[in-house]
Design a protein around this motif. Sequence first.
Motif, PDB file in Angstrom:
ATOM      1  N   LEU A   1      14.699  84.028  15.551  1.00 27.15           N
ATOM      2  CA  LEU A   1      15.636  84.551  14.550  1.00 27.15           C
ATOM      3  C   LEU A   1      16.987  83.868  14.685  1.00 27.15           C
ATOM      4  CD1 LEU A   1      16.484  86.586  12.348  1.00 27.15           C
ATOM      5  CD2 LEU A   1      16.993  88.211  14.198  1.00 27.15           C
ATOM      6  N   ARG A   2      17.437  83.685  15.906  1.00 24.34           N
ATOM      7  CA  ARG A   2      18.733  83.039  16.126  1.00 24.34           C
ATOM      8  C   ARG A   2      18.749  81.627  15.546  1.00 24.34           C
ATOM      9  NH1 ARG A   2      19.916  82.059  22.189  1.00 24.34           N
ATOM     10  NH2 ARG A   2      18.419  80.390  21.767  1.00 24.34           N
ATOM     11  N   GLY A   3      17.670  80.871  15.752  1.00 25.70           N
ATOM     12  CA  GLY A   3      17.605  79.521  15.195  1.00 25.70           C
ATOM     13  C   GLY A   3      17.674  79.530  13.682  1.00 25.70           C
ATOM     14  N   ALA A   4      16.947  80.471  13.066  1.00 24.47           N
ATOM     15  CA  ALA A   4      16.979  80.576  11.607  1.00 24.47           C
ATOM     16  C   ALA A   4      18.383  80.926  11.120  1.00 24.47           C
ATOM     17  CB  ALA A   4      15.974  81.627  11.137  1.00 24.47           C
ATOM     18  N   LEU A   5      19.049  81.833  11.817  1.00 30.81           N
ATOM     19  CA  LEU A   5      20.400  82.232  11.419  1.00 30.81           C
ATOM     20  C   LEU A   5      21.395  81.092  11.604  1.00 30.81           C
ATOM     21  CD1 LEU A   5      20.576  85.866  12.859  1.00 30.81           C
ATOM     22  CD2 LEU A   5      20.293  85.168  10.468  1.00 30.81           C
ATOM     23  N   TRP A   6      21.229  80.314  12.675  1.00 36.65           N
ATOM     24  CA  TRP A   6      22.083  79.142  12.877  1.00 36.65           C
ATOM     25  C   TRP A   6      22.010  78.214  11.663  1.00 36.65           C
ATOM     26  CZ3 TRP A   6      25.955  77.183  15.419  1.00 36.65           C
ATOM     27  CH2 TRP A   6      26.257  77.594  16.728  1.00 36.65           C
ATOM     28  N   ARG A   7      20.773  77.889  11.263  1.00 34.32           N
ATOM     29  CA  ARG A   7      20.606  76.938  10.158  1.00 34.32           C
ATOM     30  C   ARG A   7      21.085  77.526   8.839  1.00 34.32           C
ATOM     31  NH1 ARG A   7      16.095  75.895  13.538  1.00 34.32           N
ATOM     32  NH2 ARG A   7      14.913  77.576  12.536  1.00 34.32           N
ATOM     33  N   LEU A   8      20.771  78.777   8.585  1.00 34.25           N
ATOM     34  CA  LEU A   8      21.187  79.407   7.332  1.00 34.25           C
ATOM     35  C   LEU A   8      22.708  79.478   7.225  1.00 34.25           C
ATOM     36  CD1 LEU A   8      18.607  82.331   7.128  1.00 34.25           C
ATOM     37  CD2 LEU A   8      18.710  80.323   5.623  1.00 34.25           C
TER      38      LEU A   8
ATOM     39  N   GLU B   1      11.717  78.309   5.118  1.00 27.81           N
ATOM     40  CA  GLU B   1      11.119  78.777   6.367  1.00 27.81           C
ATOM     41  C   GLU B   1      12.078  79.716   7.107  1.00 27.81           C
ATOM     42  OE1 GLU B   1      11.638  75.634   5.599  1.00 27.81           O
ATOM     43  OE2 GLU B   1       9.660  74.703   5.277  1.00 27.81           O
ATOM     44  N   ASP B   2      13.351  79.392   7.080  1.00 30.08           N
ATOM     45  CA  ASP B   2      14.335  80.246   7.743  1.00 30.08           C
ATOM     46  C   ASP B   2      14.493  81.576   7.015  1.00 30.08           C
ATOM     47  OD1 ASP B   2      14.877  78.354   9.738  1.00 30.08           O
ATOM     48  OD2 ASP B   2      16.312  77.316   8.451  1.00 30.08           O
ATOM     49  N   LEU B   3      14.465  81.543   5.700  1.00 31.82           N
ATOM     50  CA  LEU B   3      14.522  82.791   4.940  1.00 31.82           C
ATOM     51  C   LEU B   3      13.306  83.662   5.240  1.00 31.82           C
ATOM     52  CD1 LEU B   3      15.740  81.458   1.466  1.00 31.82           C
ATOM     53  CD2 LEU B   3      17.092  82.673   3.188  1.00 31.82           C
ATOM     54  N   ASP B   4      12.150  83.029   5.397  1.00 28.37           N
ATOM     55  CA  ASP B   4      10.933  83.775   5.719  1.00 28.37           C
ATOM     56  C   ASP B   4      11.066  84.480   7.066  1.00 28.37           C
ATOM     57  OD1 ASP B   4       9.746  82.999   3.366  1.00 28.37           O
ATOM     58  OD2 ASP B   4       8.546  81.395   4.258  1.00 28.37           O
ATOM     59  N   VAL B   5      11.676  83.798   8.040  1.00 35.17           N
ATOM     60  CA  VAL B   5      11.857  84.404   9.358  1.00 35.17           C
ATOM     61  C   VAL B   5      12.750  85.627   9.262  1.00 35.17           C
ATOM     62  CG1 VAL B   5      12.888  84.070  11.639  1.00 35.17           C
ATOM     63  CG2 VAL B   5      11.450  82.286  10.657  1.00 35.17           C
ATOM     64  N   VAL B   6      13.890  85.480   8.600  1.00 36.48           N
ATOM     65  CA  VAL B   6      14.827  86.602   8.477  1.00 36.48           C
ATOM     66  C   VAL B   6      14.178  87.767   7.736  1.00 36.48           C
ATOM     67  CG1 VAL B   6      17.006  87.360   7.440  1.00 36.48           C
ATOM     68  CG2 VAL B   6      16.872  85.146   8.604  1.00 36.48           C
ATOM     69  N   ASN B   7      13.488  87.487   6.644  1.00 36.75           N
ATOM     70  CA  ASN B   7      12.867  88.548   5.859  1.00 36.75           C
ATOM     71  C   ASN B   7      11.758  89.261   6.632  1.00 36.75           C
ATOM     72  OD1 ASN B   7      14.517  88.122   3.637  1.00 36.75           O
ATOM     73  ND2 ASN B   7      13.128  86.617   2.728  1.00 36.75           N
ATOM     74  N   ALA B   8      10.986  88.492   7.400  1.00 37.94           N
ATOM     75  CA  ALA B   8       9.907  89.094   8.178  1.00 37.94           C
ATOM     76  C   ALA B   8      10.459  89.996   9.273  1.00 37.94           C
ATOM     77  CB  ALA B   8       9.023  88.003   8.778  1.00 37.94           C
TER      78      ALA B   8
ATOM     79  N   SER C   1      15.474  93.713  13.853  1.00 40.43           N
ATOM     80  CA  SER C   1      15.448  94.116  12.454  1.00 40.43           C
ATOM     81  C   SER C   1      16.845  94.481  11.971  1.00 40.43           C
ATOM     82  CB  SER C   1      14.510  95.308  12.260  1.00 40.43           C
ATOM     83  OG  SER C   1      14.567  95.783  10.924  1.00 40.43           O
ATOM     84  N   THR C   2      17.594  95.173  12.818  1.00 40.76           N
ATOM     85  CA  THR C   2      18.963  95.545  12.475  1.00 40.76           C
ATOM     86  C   THR C   2      19.827  94.300  12.291  1.00 40.76           C
ATOM     87  OG1 THR C   2      18.750  97.631  13.694  1.00 40.76           O
ATOM     88  CG2 THR C   2      20.987  96.840  13.259  1.00 40.76           C
ATOM     89  N   VAL C   3      19.646  93.315  13.172  1.00 39.45           N
ATOM     90  CA  VAL C   3      20.391  92.059  13.062  1.00 39.45           C
ATOM     91  C   VAL C   3      20.002  91.318  11.784  1.00 39.45           C
ATOM     92  CG1 VAL C   3      20.755  89.792  14.105  1.00 39.45           C
ATOM     93  CG2 VAL C   3      20.664  91.830  15.557  1.00 39.45           C
ATOM     94  N   ALA C   4      18.701  91.245  11.503  1.00 40.43           N
ATOM     95  CA  ALA C   4      18.230  90.528  10.311  1.00 40.43           C
ATOM     96  C   ALA C   4      18.706  91.218   9.032  1.00 40.43           C
ATOM     97  CB  ALA C   4      16.712  90.433  10.327  1.00 40.43           C
ATOM     98  N   ARG C   5      18.706  92.532   9.008  1.00 43.62           N
ATOM     99  CA  ARG C   5      19.191  93.250   7.819  1.00 43.62           C
ATOM    100  C   ARG C   5      20.687  93.019   7.615  1.00 43.62           C
ATOM    101  NH1 ARG C   5      15.821  98.756   6.969  1.00 43.62           N
ATOM    102  NH2 ARG C   5      13.774  97.972   7.614  1.00 43.62           N
ATOM    103  N   ASP C   6      21.410  92.899   8.724  1.00 37.85           N
ATOM    104  CA  ASP C   6      22.826  92.562   8.619  1.00 37.85           C
ATOM    105  C   ASP C   6      22.987  91.176   8.004  1.00 37.85           C
ATOM    106  OD1 ASP C   6      25.709  93.198   9.484  1.00 37.85           O
ATOM    107  OD2 ASP C   6      25.374  91.260  10.448  1.00 37.85           O
ATOM    108  N   ALA C   7      22.093  90.254   8.376  1.00 41.50           N
ATOM    109  CA  ALA C   7      22.135  88.907   7.794  1.00 41.50           C
ATOM    110  C   ALA C   7      21.848  88.941   6.298  1.00 41.50           C
ATOM    111  CB  ALA C   7      21.120  88.006   8.503  1.00 41.50           C
TER     112      ALA C   7
END
Length: 206
Positions: free
Chosen positions: A81-88, A101-108, A138-144
Amino acid sequence: MNEAARDTPGLVLRPREGRPFRFDPGTLCLELLPTGGLGRYAVFEVLHEPADLVRWAQESRLPAGLALSVSAAELVRARELRGALWRLARNRAEGQESGPEDLDVVNAVAAAPPLVARIDADGHRAWAPGATGTALLSTVARDAVDLFTGPFAGRIRVCGAHDCALLFVDTSRPGRRRWCAMERCGNRHKVRAHRARHTETAEGDA
């Protein structure tokens, strides 16, 4: 961490060179990024074992009192998740499109149930028992999701220092924040500018 420190947003970062400083990226999801990085920034990795993710959660902007259980698999997911957030975040800061692919990680990750807050018998805010690494992520990803789709999506910035890659969201009213922290990169810029002015003056007087 004492309660006074928790009242001040942001994380205390300890660079290899220089003094520790407080860095407030403005939102929970971006607080995960300084725990490691991509490519040459992998040397800053601090999430080596599940206990490290627990420690990060306790030092983050989440309210105090979270009792958390993290598995090895959840730690791996945290790094993903951290890698996906870095790139996004970096792409958004540079005006580039987000990778699917990064959006898929965050959404999942966001699809899992998040951390649950509750009111205890004394009327104080508390966390429901049984919190897991999956709920934390999940809380971190929803914040994203809130960040990248909200009013501050266009204010994600990279620190203006040439040798700093920290990312933050500029929540200031004028929207002019340039540095990860004034006490670090902001002050270093001031020192360099001051020295440059004195050098120019000295050369002009020669």
